[in-house]
Write a protein that holds these residues in place. Structure first.
Motif, PDB file in Angstrom:
ATOM      1  N   LYS A 157      89.234  18.403  49.291  1.00  0.00           N
ATOM      2  CA  LYS A 157      88.629  18.326  50.620  1.00  0.00           C
ATOM      3  C   LYS A 157      88.083  19.674  51.059  1.00  0.00           C
ATOM      4  O   LYS A 157      88.729  20.706  50.910  1.00  0.00           O
ATOM      5  CB  LYS A 157      89.657  17.826  51.643  1.00  0.00           C
ATOM      6  CG  LYS A 157      89.063  17.553  53.019  1.00  0.00           C
ATOM      7  CD  LYS A 157      90.114  16.963  53.940  1.00  0.00           C
ATOM      8  CE  LYS A 157      89.474  16.604  55.271  1.00  0.00           C
ATOM      9  NZ  LYS A 157      89.918  17.335  56.392  1.00  0.00           N
ATOM     10  N   GLU A 160      84.801  20.187  57.564  1.00  0.00           N
ATOM     11  CA  GLU A 160      84.263  19.050  58.312  1.00  0.00           C
ATOM     12  C   GLU A 160      82.810  19.324  58.671  1.00  0.00           C
ATOM     13  O   GLU A 160      82.410  20.464  58.890  1.00  0.00           O
ATOM     14  CB  GLU A 160      85.097  18.799  59.567  1.00  0.00           C
ATOM     15  CG  GLU A 160      86.514  18.344  59.254  1.00  0.00           C
ATOM     16  CD  GLU A 160      87.364  18.174  60.499  1.00  0.00           C
ATOM     17  OE1 GLU A 160      86.973  18.726  61.561  1.00  0.00           O
ATOM     18  OE2 GLU A 160      88.409  17.501  60.419  1.00  0.00           O
ATOM     19  N   MET A 251      82.268  14.075  64.838  1.00  0.00           N
ATOM     20  CA  MET A 251      82.230  14.545  63.460  1.00  0.00           C
ATOM     21  C   MET A 251      81.548  13.521  62.572  1.00  0.00           C
ATOM     22  O   MET A 251      81.767  12.323  62.678  1.00  0.00           O
ATOM     23  CB  MET A 251      83.649  14.808  62.959  1.00  0.00           C
ATOM     24  CG  MET A 251      83.720  15.382  61.551  1.00  0.00           C
ATOM     25  SD  MET A 251      85.417  15.633  60.998  1.00  0.00           S
ATOM     26  CE  MET A 251      85.933  13.924  60.766  1.00  0.00           C
ATOM     27  N   ALA A 254      83.811  14.688  56.382  1.00  0.00           N
ATOM     28  CA  ALA A 254      84.248  15.900  55.694  1.00  0.00           C
ATOM     29  C   ALA A 254      83.581  15.959  54.328  1.00  0.00           C
ATOM     30  O   ALA A 254      83.292  14.936  53.717  1.00  0.00           O
ATOM     31  CB  ALA A 254      85.765  15.917  55.540  1.00  0.00           C
ATOM     32  N   SER A 288      80.367  23.077  60.997  1.00  0.00           N
ATOM     33  CA  SER A 288      81.011  22.474  62.154  1.00  0.00           C
ATOM     34  C   SER A 288      80.207  22.635  63.449  1.00  0.00           C
ATOM     35  O   SER A 288      80.623  22.167  64.507  1.00  0.00           O
ATOM     36  CB  SER A 288      82.406  23.084  62.356  1.00  0.00           C
ATOM     37  OG  SER A 288      82.303  24.477  62.617  1.00  0.00           O
TER      38      SER A 288
END
Length: 295
Positions: A157, A160, A251, A254, A288
């Motif tokens: 990961k 974001e 958002m 990710a 972000s």
């Protein structure tokens, strides 16, 4: 196994011509390969109908075995590939167009300079590559829900990613000055105008403007046609664009670095994922939306 590939392509596509397009050959080659398979097995695999090619009873029996052969072949490839620990050879990376052209290309260039013996193949597409079938070695994807990731993939990961609504700086100034020109919603799909786009401080007309791809979308908004949703790392970095007042988006997802099975154990894949992971972490503020568009 080669003839079986052609058999599976026709079985999946339902037509010889479509199978040829998938395999990158003409339809006569597909017909010849199917004929070879039928002659070797002594049975007819397909029945030709006006609607396309349908499997015969014999073809249905062969289909299960063909799937097993294909899976075994892919497993063999990935295991052999996984034992290759040299920092040379082909590395295939797939990622969305925006990420390639507006964010990561300088990083990819740095990696290529650091590892001149690694042959890089970059597939900049919105389509999701099948890592299990070795269509790519590494995928960089925007994932909204990690539960949707296939269990057989190894995921790392990253930051974001946020989006915002942008329009031309000049067009917004004209709107503030009371210009009567209509402001359209610019989209690259057929979903129409989202409800939240109408509810903002700057209203759009009911007639959208559709563009065929993401780069055309950006050019359209620069030309003052209207406003559109863009990743913050694209919109905030463009001096001709500004965030539309009164709009706020959640958002987008990710970023994930995805690899599969034995493939991720190779040295060139490990070098690449470790390198890009560090670069994505450095890009986190831009991704972000913390670098707000200039006022």
């Amino acid at each position: 196994m080669h003839d079986v590939r052609y058999f599976l392509a026709v079985a999946r596509a339902g037509s010889v011509r479509a199978a040829g397009e998938r395999l990158g050959v003409n339809h006569s080659t597909v017909l010849r390969r199917i004929a070879q398979l039928e002659e070797r097995l002594g049975a007819q695999m397909f029945e030709k109908l006006p609607s396309g090619y349908r499997l015969t009873a014999a073809g249905e029996e062969v289909l299960d075995l063909a799937h097993q052969m294909e899976a075994s072949s892919h497993l063999l490839e990935t295991r052999v590939f996984g034992r290759d620990q040299s920092a040379r050879g082909l590395l295939r990376v797939t990622l969305p167009p925006f990420l390639a052209t507006h964010l990561l290309m300088p990083d990819l260039a740095d990696f290529a300079r650091l590892h001149p013996d690694i042959e890089m193949e970059i597939s900049s597409t919105g389509e999701v590559a099948n890592l299990t079938n070795r269509e790519a070695d590494v995928a960089i994807r925007i994932v909204a829900n990690r539960k949707t990731l296939p269990l057989n993939l190894h995921g790392l990961k990253g930051p974001e990613l946020f989006s915002a609504v942008y329009m031309s700086r000049d067009r917004l100034a004209a709107w503030h000055a009371g210009a009567p020109d209509p402001i359209r919603w610019i989209v690259i799909d057929n979903h129409g105008i989202p409800d939240w786009a109408r509810a903002g401080e700057v209203h759009t007309t009911e007639v959208p403007f559709r563009s065929p791809d993401a780069e055309t979308q950006i050019v359209a908004v620069r030309q003052g046609i209207g406003m559109t949703k863009l990743p913050c790392f694209v919109g905030d970095a463009d001096p001709l664009l500004v965030r539309v007042p009164g709009t706020d988006l959640p958002m987008h997802g990710a970023l994930w670095l995805l690899t599969q099975g034995e493939t991720r154990k190779t040295k060139r894949v490990r070098l690449f994922t470790e390198f890009v992971s560090r670069r994505l972490a450095a890009h986190a503020p831009l991704l972000s939306g913390l670098y707000a568009s200039r006022d």
